[in-house]
Motif scaffolding. Structure first.
Motif, PDB file in Angstrom:
ATOM      1  N   PRO A  37      -1.844  -0.819 -18.233  1.00 29.40           N
ATOM      2  CA  PRO A  37      -1.970  -1.798 -17.386  1.00 29.40           C
ATOM      3  C   PRO A  37      -2.502  -1.318 -15.742  1.00 29.40           C
ATOM      4  N   ILE A  38      -1.528  -0.638 -15.208  1.00 24.75           N
ATOM      5  CA  ILE A  38      -1.984   0.474 -13.962  1.00 24.75           C
ATOM      6  C   ILE A  38      -1.904   1.683 -14.158  1.00 24.75           C
ATOM      7  N   THR A  39      -2.920   2.599 -13.674  1.00 28.00           N
ATOM      8  CA  THR A  39      -3.082   3.997 -14.155  1.00 28.00           C
ATOM      9  C   THR A  39      -2.692   4.912 -12.692  1.00 28.00           C
ATOM     10  N   CYS A  40      -2.417   4.560 -11.898  1.00 28.11           N
ATOM     11  CA  CYS A  40      -2.428   5.406 -10.642  1.00 28.11           C
ATOM     12  C   CYS A  40      -0.905   5.557 -10.220  1.00 28.11           C
ATOM     13  N   CYS A  41      -0.494   6.680  -9.860  1.00 23.87           N
ATOM     14  CA  CYS A  41      -1.247   8.035 -10.053  1.00 23.87           C
ATOM     15  C   CYS A  41      -0.195   9.096 -10.335  1.00 23.87           C
ATOM     16  N   GLY A  42       0.648   8.359 -11.012  1.00 23.76           N
ATOM     17  CA  GLY A  42       1.891   9.354 -11.639  1.00 23.76           C
ATOM     18  C   GLY A  42       2.757  10.122 -10.342  1.00 23.76           C
ATOM     19  N   PHE A  43       2.813   9.460  -9.314  1.00 26.60           N
ATOM     20  CA  PHE A  43       3.794  10.067  -8.246  1.00 26.60           C
ATOM     21  C   PHE A  43       5.159   9.202  -8.572  1.00 26.60           C
ATOM     22  N   PHE A  44       6.085   9.785  -7.860  1.00 25.21           N
ATOM     23  CA  PHE A  44       7.608   9.315  -7.762  1.00 25.21           C
ATOM     24  C   PHE A  44       8.244   9.114  -8.939  1.00 25.21           C
ATOM     25  N   VAL A  81       0.909  -1.171   0.126  1.00 20.37           N
ATOM     26  CA  VAL A  81      -0.059  -0.011   0.144  1.00 20.37           C
ATOM     27  C   VAL A  81       0.727   1.291   0.366  1.00 20.37           C
ATOM     28  N   GLY A  82       2.205   1.248   0.492  1.00 16.82           N
ATOM     29  CA  GLY A  82       2.951   2.381   0.387  1.00 16.82           C
ATOM     30  C   GLY A  82       3.299   2.849  -0.983  1.00 16.82           C
ATOM     31  N   ASP A  83       3.177   2.041  -1.883  1.00 15.95           N
ATOM     32  CA  ASP A  83       3.653   2.549  -3.104  1.00 15.95           C
ATOM     33  C   ASP A  83       2.584   2.652  -3.980  1.00 15.95           C
ATOM     34  N   MET A  84       1.402   2.807  -3.610  1.00 15.49           N
ATOM     35  CA  MET A  84       0.110   2.587  -4.612  1.00 15.49           C
ATOM     36  C   MET A  84      -0.113   3.832  -5.468  1.00 15.49           C
ATOM     37  N   LEU A  85       0.654   4.742  -5.167  1.00 14.56           N
ATOM     38  CA  LEU A  85       0.565   6.144  -6.195  1.00 14.56           C
ATOM     39  C   LEU A  85       1.395   6.050  -7.171  1.00 14.56           C
ATOM     40  N   ASN A  86       2.562   5.088  -7.266  1.00 16.31           N
ATOM     41  CA  ASN A  86       3.868   5.061  -7.824  1.00 16.31           C
ATOM     42  C   ASN A  86       3.749   4.366  -9.281  1.00 16.31           C
ATOM     43  N   PHE A  87       2.703   4.557  -9.982  1.00 18.14           N
ATOM     44  CA  PHE A  87       2.855   3.978 -11.217  1.00 18.14           C
ATOM     45  C   PHE A  87       2.361   5.301 -12.255  1.00 18.14           C
ATOM     46  N   PRO A  88       2.776   4.754 -13.763  1.00 14.97           N
ATOM     47  CA  PRO A  88       2.530   5.759 -14.690  1.00 14.97           C
ATOM     48  C   PRO A  88       1.146   6.030 -14.791  1.00 14.97           C
ATOM     49  N   TYR A  89       0.735   7.191 -15.304  1.00 17.36           N
ATOM     50  CA  TYR A  89      -0.480   7.673 -15.426  1.00 17.36           C
ATOM     51  C   TYR A  89      -0.989   8.009 -16.670  1.00 17.36           C
TER      52      TYR A  89
END
Length: 571
Positions: A304-311, A291-299
């Motif tokens: 395949p995963i679209t959340c949330c453009g962080f990191f 859950v700590g990395d749940m924001l850290n995917f391409p946007y």
């Protein structure tokens, strides 16, 4: 069993579950009195609760970003490795951390403090409950298992306190024997951390207790104690511990770099101490996932995963992977910043439409296994699409992170139901590559440059074996990794080891803390802000003060202590 399936405990005193042969596969049925849980099952359940906080989560999935084991926010975004990413208006308190201007009311700091202290409390509860069970006239554990439980709990407590000490420095020391209602934060807690980890080294078995993957063992304890001693510059004491860990595992040149970030290759020979994440039917729908990395995917749409453009990786980090004509890093005077590679950042729309990736770029292949850049294959997702994968490139830059992601083919089984941005990917708190470089650091400081050279070159040999990323039948870059022919002096060796640590462990949560312990935070970050600020105006003119080596104590904690807790200097 493949992984520990964590249960989240609400522990005012103690919470217990009845345990079957599998570790942690029943949900808690209620809150019981202290007397009711003074049993072997109660102790084991309390210990499981102590493990469960390793993923930084107490309840639900949102909001655990600062306390996640990857330490992406406090360990990387506060360094020269990563931007917060996303857009400027999302999570504004993270912007303050990136710019080194947080206040004591920053919610991310409160999350870090409360989650780690909840972990400490669960360890203390386990130890108190164990003592009560062992003092009872019947129902005691065997002496061997009782000592093992104590060692597990104390290692975990050492871990939580180490995370707190790195972030806040001045924290209250509370153990299972503490009786005061409020404890001040004036004592040095490192001696207790060392004592806890030393006890774990002396009393944990070589194999994971109870044969369950994810429990800490002697090797994990040795690595962790060595790391804490290294932070205290006790190189001579730390080195034998690192050497023991290295001797317990295959040579790193025989191991795969990418296995460390593959959900199907978890808990392999390089994994020393990993936080076990679980999703799906046996993972409580995501609470026990990453859950700590749940924001850290391409946007972007259709990914395949679209959340949330962080990191998002920095330009500075990307350029640090460039190599010279000899295939070595640019160690001196930040020479890697010359003629900087910035992908398609700042190009006009027609220029972006015509953009072609530069195949002549001479780089370490770890670059393309650490970050995603336009025109280069990103896992099995296809070619990274530039702005179409990024929330706001003018704020976060042209790159996306990769190590925390998973293959598109793994999403069905590797992500939470209805939450594809919560994965079951483990996070390595300590892996073998980390240990090699910590050992090399000790060797440099102890004057053993030949051994330091060997360790660093082992890391580079493994890096050089990474497969080239290929587009149209040809490598997408000029991938080169050469070995250092020598370390001519300690200053050169020290610089090489530190640079290699950045390349090997990039975006794994170490960088800010490394800069602090090396005593180079101010010059490194001010130089970085001068470079990166040329592309991102919000980073211009930032000055690093001594107070920036630690974060402010959350004001709510000071208030709750009736001012017994004292704020860190400078805040």
């Amino acid at each position: 069993m493949k992984r520990i399936n964590y249960i989240l405990f609400a522990m005012l005193l103690f919470t217990a579950v009845s345990c079957r042969k599998e570790f942690l596969e029943k949900n808690p049925q209620g809150e019981l009195s202290e007397e009711q849980v003074q049993t072997q099952d109660g102790v084991e359940a309390a210990l499981t609760g102590a493990y469960s906080l390793l993923n930084g989560n107490t309840n639900g999935t949102w909001g655990n970003y600062a306390s996640g084991p990857s330490q992406w926010l406090l360990g990387e975004v506060t360094s020269d490795n990563a931007h917060k990413g996303s857009d400027n208006g999302d999570q504004p308190n993270m912007n303050l951390l990136e710019r080194h201007s947080p206040t004591s009311t920053n919610d991310n700091l409160s999350v870090m403090w409360t989650r780690c202290f909840e972990g400490v409390q669960r360890c203390n509860n386990t130890l108190r409950l164990l003592a009560a069970v062992q003092a009872a006239p019947s129902g005691q554990f065997s002496a061997a298992r009782a000592t093992e439980i104590q060692a597990e709990a104390r290692l975990l407590r050492g871990h939580y306190y180490f995370f707190l000490a790195r972030a806040f420095k001045n924290v209250p020391l509370i153990t299972e024997t503490t009786t005061e209602a409020v404890v001040d934060n004036t004592a040095d807690i490192y001696p207790q951390i060392v004592a806890d980890l030393q006890f774990a080294v002396e009393n944990l078995p070589d194999a994971s207790p109870r044969g369950q993957v994810g429990r800490v063992n002697k090797v994990a304890a040795q690595a962790y104690l060595g790391k804490v001693l290294l932070y205290q510059k006790n190189y001579a004491e730390a080195l034998p511990l690192f050497n023991a860990v290295i001797a317990s595992r295959p040579n790193i040149t025989t191991l795969s770099f990418t296995d460390n970030f593959d959900i199907l290759k978890e808990n392999g020979p390089e994994s020393i101490f990993a936080v076990q994440h679980s999703v799906g039917a046996d993972g409580s729908g995501g609470d026990n996932g990453n859950v700590g990395d749940m924001l850290n995917f391409p946007y972007g749409n259709g990914l395949p995963i679209t959340c949330c453009g962080f990191f998002q990786p920095t330009l500075d980090l990307a350029n640090s992977f460039k190599v010279n004509a000899q295939g070595l890093p640019y160690l001196e005077n930040n020479a890697y910043r010359e003629n900087p590679y910035i992908s398609d950042l700042g190009l006009s729309l027609p220029q972006k439409a015509a953009y072609q990736v530069d195949r002549t770029l001479r780089i370490d292949p770890r670059m393309d296994y650490t970050l995603g850049r336009r025109g280069v294959p990103y896992r099995d997702w296809g070619l990274m699409g530039g702005d179409s994968w990024i929330r706001e490139s003018s704020n976060g830059g042209p790159f996306v992170t990769m190590k925390n992601s998973i293959e598109a083919s793994q999403i069905t089984t590797g992500t939470g139901p209805g939450n594809t941005n919560i994965t079951g990917l483990n996070v390595n708190l300590i892996r073998l590559g980390d240990v090699y470089l910590m050992a090399a650091e000790c060797e440099v400081e102890l004057g053993n440059l030949t051994r330091a050279l060997e360790l660093v070159n082992n890391i580079r040999t493994r890096a050089g074996r990474l497969p080239a990323k290929v587009v149209g039948g040809a490598p997408i870059a000029n991938y080169v990794v050469s070995l250092y022919p020598s370390f001519p002096n300690a200053a050169y060796a020290r610089n090489a080891v530190r640079f290699e640590r950045r390349l090997e462990l990039a975006l794994e949560g170490h960088r800010f803390y490394d800069l602090v312990r090396w005593g180079v935070l101010k010059p490194t970050l001010e130089s970085y802000f001068a470079f990166e600020g040329g592309y991102f105006s919000y980073l211009r003119g930032i000055v690093i003060d001594p107070a920036d080596e630690y974060f402010p104590i959350p004001q709510e904690q000071i208030d709750r202590s009736n001012q017994v807790l004292k704020q860190n200097p400078g805040y």
